[in-house]
Design a protein around this motif. Sequence first.
Motif: not given
Length: 505
Positions: A191-203, A215-226
């Motif tokens: 009964g488990f459901v497969e899902v996808e979550t972000p690979m780039m995360q703000p924290l 770094h995301h240029n448009t939002l001008d923020i640093d992101l972290y690979l999960r």
Amino acid sequence: MSIENELLAQRYARIAEVEKLGYRSYGQRFDFTHTIPQILKDFSPRTAEELAGTRVEVKITGRIFTIRRMGKAGFAHLMQLGEKLQIYIKKDAVTEREFALYQLLDLGDIIGVWGYLFRTRTGELSVHVEGLTFLSKTLLSMPEKFHGLEDVELRYRQRYLDLIANPDVMNVFRVRARIISSLRRQLESRGFVEVETPMMQPLYGGAAARPFVTHHNTLDIDLYLRIAPELYLKRLIVGGLERVYEINRNFRNEGISTQHNPEFTMLEFYQAYTDYLGLMDLSVELLRETAIDATGAPAVKYGEVTLDFSRIRRFTIREAVIEFWKEDLTRPSTDNVRDPEWLARYSHRHTPGEQLVEIFERVAESHLIEPTIIHEYPVETSPLSKNNPADPAFVDRFEIYAAGMEIGNAYTELNDPQEQRRRFEMQLGMRERGDDEAHQMDEDYVRALCYGMPPTGGEGIGIDRLAMLLTNRQSIRDVILFPLLRPEGPIGIAGELRALENGGK
């Protein structure tokens, strides 16, 4: 001109000869009737008389593995999907043009042939060729008889050549695929459901590790690979998806070893209304069935030992320290491993919990060869786990070991938002003391818990390490198709091809 460049020039010139016969040197559809493994499986039991009595026509493709010309006839072996089949070409059985093509073939070229199955005088199953065509030219030389690729660095860097030259490597990745399929099938049947979550995360969170930063240029923020998908998957438990899993790529900016690659694959799954004891029982079932699905049996050979996934031992972390103690002649007692003064004598970490884990890793971890579950960890090293009701300094957590490696980590999830905030603050204190792998504060995750997360058990299993164990490979690079390596120097092939196109200038 080097030998390699001279060979490249010869092969490049051979393309013109092939095209002069009217064949395309690259890019042509070929509809085959059988794969080579299918032929070997279905027709190897048949005798020469049976094959002669019932003409079996086949149309196959493959890479030339060996070639032996004998005047007006000749033999070759075609390799496909890690297996090879002999073909026999006779001048009066094919057209003049096709026999001329056969005379131009090099080891490594890819061709298609059609004809009928028979056995040679030596009894080898073969295809009596009645026609052939050209599908793709190889410009670079193959390892000697495709068995000379032993340079480990070259094998990892040029995995395509490794797969061509070493058929057993292809089987490693088939087993890896069966491991993933088995885990996915078993979870979905429950009964488990497969899902996808972000690979780039703000924290980044869900593990103790250093991240890769982008770094995301448009939002001008640093992101972290999960470094882990855990906190996002538990947000889904809050939202009402009571059984979720993700087969995910994680990225940790840490050392490279036979057990570590900065990019790796994990299975993480979360189940509401269970705890770490329920996951222990589930893990035993998952691992046993996965070993059977991947290899045909629950017990596998790994180096000089046998790992039996149908028999998994269990120790608390304190019991493991006592069981495997070798540092002096006096084995510690149950009271010793609970005594802060004794722990401080054998470890210089800051707290008793950190000291216990450091001692365990030093004296016990390498002895956990047989599949083993270690449970009841200190709270300091488990910021996302629920406290043990009988001993709040410990949490309801276990790890799975085999061949001295950790392959799984699970716990009863902490779902008290106030306690979670206190744990995050404890981790911030560890960070201030210099632990750059300590967990960050995640305010949104605490807010999610404030909406109520049901009692939940969560677990992660390392796919790469499990693949190592079930394929008898000693390095994680052997089970990752393209492991991270230092960049190599200039290759130069493109320049050589341009020079050949310009007449060698």
